[in-house]
Design a protein around this motif. Structure first.
Motif, PDB file in Angstrom:
ATOM      1  N   GLU A  62      45.162  14.062 -10.455  1.00 21.12           N
ATOM      2  CA  GLU A  62      45.708  14.643 -11.682  1.00 21.12           C
ATOM      3  C   GLU A  62      45.255  16.091 -11.799  1.00 21.12           C
ATOM      4  OE1 GLU A  62      46.393  12.793 -15.999  1.00 21.12           O
ATOM      5  OE2 GLU A  62      45.134  11.559 -14.707  1.00 21.12           O
ATOM      6  N   GLY A  63      46.177  16.950 -12.213  1.00 21.92           N
ATOM      7  CA  GLY A  63      45.821  18.360 -12.386  1.00 21.92           C
ATOM      8  C   GLY A  63      46.031  19.179 -11.125  1.00 21.92           C
ATOM      9  N   ASP A  64      46.203  18.510  -9.982  1.00 26.90           N
ATOM     10  CA  ASP A  64      46.431  19.238  -8.735  1.00 26.90           C
ATOM     11  C   ASP A  64      47.915  19.562  -8.553  1.00 26.90           C
ATOM     12  OD1 ASP A  64      43.796  19.193  -8.152  1.00 26.90           O
ATOM     13  OD2 ASP A  64      43.905  17.685  -6.568  1.00 26.90           O
ATOM     14  N   ILE A  65      48.237  20.115  -7.381  1.00 32.32           N
ATOM     15  CA  ILE A  65      49.627  20.454  -7.074  1.00 32.32           C
ATOM     16  C   ILE A  65      50.135  19.510  -5.995  1.00 32.32           C
ATOM     17  CG2 ILE A  65      51.151  22.207  -6.095  1.00 32.32           C
ATOM     18  CD1 ILE A  65      49.312  24.331  -7.164  1.00 32.32           C
ATOM     19  N   ALA A  66      51.294  18.918  -6.233  1.00 30.30           N
ATOM     20  CA  ALA A  66      51.922  18.085  -5.206  1.00 30.30           C
ATOM     21  C   ALA A  66      52.962  18.939  -4.505  1.00 30.30           C
ATOM     22  CB  ALA A  66      52.586  16.880  -5.849  1.00 30.30           C
ATOM     23  N   TYR A 104      61.170  23.970  -0.449  1.00 28.76           N
ATOM     24  CA  TYR A 104      59.881  23.520  -0.965  1.00 28.76           C
ATOM     25  C   TYR A 104      60.010  23.078  -2.412  1.00 28.76           C
ATOM     26  CZ  TYR A 104      57.926  26.023   3.021  1.00 28.76           C
ATOM     27  OH  TYR A 104      57.635  26.447   4.291  1.00 28.76           O
ATOM     28  N   LEU A 105      59.284  22.044  -2.738  1.00 26.42           N
ATOM     29  CA  LEU A 105      59.149  21.627  -4.127  1.00 26.42           C
ATOM     30  C   LEU A 105      57.653  21.528  -4.382  1.00 26.42           C
ATOM     31  CD1 LEU A 105      59.743  20.211  -6.881  1.00 26.42           C
ATOM     32  CD2 LEU A 105      59.872  18.076  -5.591  1.00 26.42           C
ATOM     33  N   GLU A 106      57.195  22.191  -5.448  1.00 29.77           N
ATOM     34  CA  GLU A 106      55.800  22.039  -5.847  1.00 29.77           C
ATOM     35  C   GLU A 106      55.764  21.577  -7.287  1.00 29.77           C
ATOM     36  OE1 GLU A 106      53.836  25.764  -5.278  1.00 29.77           O
ATOM     37  OE2 GLU A 106      53.540  25.411  -3.134  1.00 29.77           O
ATOM     38  N   ILE A 107      55.013  20.534  -7.530  1.00 30.25           N
ATOM     39  CA  ILE A 107      54.824  20.085  -8.906  1.00 30.25           C
ATOM     40  C   ILE A 107      53.398  20.451  -9.270  1.00 30.25           C
ATOM     41  CG2 ILE A 107      54.938  18.152 -10.509  1.00 30.25           C
ATOM     42  CD1 ILE A 107      56.729  16.721  -8.466  1.00 30.25           C
ATOM     43  N   VAL A 108      53.296  21.353 -10.236  1.00 26.38           N
ATOM     44  CA  VAL A 108      52.011  21.927 -10.595  1.00 26.38           C
ATOM     45  C   VAL A 108      51.370  21.100 -11.701  1.00 26.38           C
ATOM     46  CG1 VAL A 108      50.922  24.040 -11.452  1.00 26.38           C
ATOM     47  CG2 VAL A 108      52.967  24.182 -10.039  1.00 26.38           C
ATOM     48  N   ASP A 109      50.049  21.075 -11.720  1.00 32.70           N
ATOM     49  CA  ASP A 109      49.325  20.403 -12.804  1.00 32.70           C
ATOM     50  C   ASP A 109      49.862  18.994 -13.010  1.00 32.70           C
ATOM     51  OD1 ASP A 109      47.592  19.959 -14.856  1.00 32.70           O
ATOM     52  OD2 ASP A 109      48.864  20.883 -16.383  1.00 32.70           O
ATOM     53  N   ILE A 110      49.772  18.229 -11.956  1.00 29.41           N
ATOM     54  CA  ILE A 110      50.372  16.910 -11.926  1.00 29.41           C
ATOM     55  C   ILE A 110      49.763  15.974 -12.970  1.00 29.41           C
ATOM     56  CG2 ILE A 110      48.972  15.492 -10.366  1.00 29.41           C
ATOM     57  CD1 ILE A 110      52.395  16.206  -9.374  1.00 29.41           C
ATOM     58  N   LYS A 111      50.599  15.141 -13.555  1.00 29.01           N
ATOM     59  CA  LYS A 111      50.132  14.160 -14.542  1.00 29.01           C
ATOM     60  C   LYS A 111      50.409  12.773 -13.993  1.00 29.01           C
ATOM     61  CE  LYS A 111      49.458  17.211 -17.908  1.00 29.01           C
ATOM     62  NZ  LYS A 111      48.669  18.140 -17.112  1.00 29.01           N
ATOM     63  N   SER A 112      49.698  11.783 -14.526  1.00 33.45           N
ATOM     64  CA  SER A 112      49.884  10.436 -13.974  1.00 33.45           C
ATOM     65  C   SER A 112      51.327   9.987 -14.130  1.00 33.45           C
ATOM     66  CB  SER A 112      48.933   9.459 -14.640  1.00 33.45           C
ATOM     67  OG  SER A 112      49.094   9.541 -16.034  1.00 33.45           O
ATOM     68  N   TYR A 113      52.008  10.454 -15.192  1.00 38.24           N
ATOM     69  CA  TYR A 113      53.395   9.997 -15.372  1.00 38.24           C
ATOM     70  C   TYR A 113      54.353  10.611 -14.350  1.00 38.24           C
ATOM     71  CZ  TYR A 113      53.749  14.324 -18.121  1.00 38.24           C
ATOM     72  OH  TYR A 113      53.702  15.629 -18.548  1.00 38.24           O
ATOM     73  N   ASP A 114      53.856  11.525 -13.511  1.00 40.09           N
ATOM     74  CA  ASP A 114      54.707  12.075 -12.457  1.00 40.09           C
ATOM     75  C   ASP A 114      54.776  11.141 -11.252  1.00 40.09           C
ATOM     76  OD1 ASP A 114      55.457  14.597 -13.570  1.00 40.09           O
ATOM     77  OD2 ASP A 114      53.405  15.280 -13.236  1.00 40.09           O
ATOM     78  N   SER A 115      53.946  10.105 -11.254  1.00 38.35           N
ATOM     79  CA  SER A 115      53.965   9.160 -10.125  1.00 38.35           C
ATOM     80  C   SER A 115      55.354   8.597  -9.950  1.00 38.35           C
ATOM     81  CB  SER A 115      53.029   7.984 -10.398  1.00 38.35           C
ATOM     82  OG  SER A 115      51.708   8.400 -10.224  1.00 38.35           O
ATOM     83  N   GLY A 116      55.696   8.253  -8.731  1.00 40.22           N
ATOM     84  CA  GLY A 116      56.975   7.595  -8.522  1.00 40.22           C
ATOM     85  C   GLY A 116      57.698   8.097  -7.316  1.00 40.22           C
TER      86      GLY A 116
END
Length: 148
Positions: A62-66, A104-116
């Protein structure tokens, strides 16, 4: 049996021409080689999109970049869209999209609800190709759960 004829010819070329000859050969092979070698201005060479570099599942805290990336071929150049759990991803502060030959796709400041499930869809007039990174894809773990 392949005849090593070309090698003989090459060694008989005057020294200065050797390098040039090799370059021509390489260029020729590059142009004739596979789907990436199609010359894009040739109208007859329309091809449907193909994802040649697949995005890989990401495990992030959480909080990292995917980060996800993919490479797509096809002509006319396909439109590439990313989806997270079925929702089209649009550029925003949290979702960064860019392209430099690779998408490229980067999801910044990841949250648990971004799982999936992350899905990439490429389409052009000839067809649509998509790839879903399996559901364990974006595996967001809470920082707290990690023993130091």
């Amino acid at each position: 049996s392949h005849k090593p004829k070309r090698l003989v010819e090459e060694s008989q070329l005057p020294e200065g021409r050797k390098g040039a000859y090799r370059m021509d050969e390489i260029e020729r092979i590059a142009h004739e080689g596979g789907p990436t070698g199609v010359s894009l201005d040739d109208e007859s060479e329309k091809t449907k999109p193909e994802i040649v570099l697949l995005p890989e599942p990401a495990r992030v805290l959480e909080g990292d970049i995917a980060r996800f990336r993919c490479r797509v071929t096809g002509y006319p150049a396909p439109k590439v869209n990313w989806y997270l759990n079925g929702q089209l991803i649009r550029k925003s502060k949290r979702y960064r999209l860019h392209y430099d030959g690779i998408y490229y796709l980067e999801i910044v400041d990841i949250k648990s609800y971004d799982s999936g499930e992350v899905r990439v869809v490429a389409d052009n007039p000839l067809g649509t190709t998509e790839h879903t990174v399996n559901t364990a894809t974006l595996n967001v773990e809470g920082k707290t759960e990690r023993p130091d």
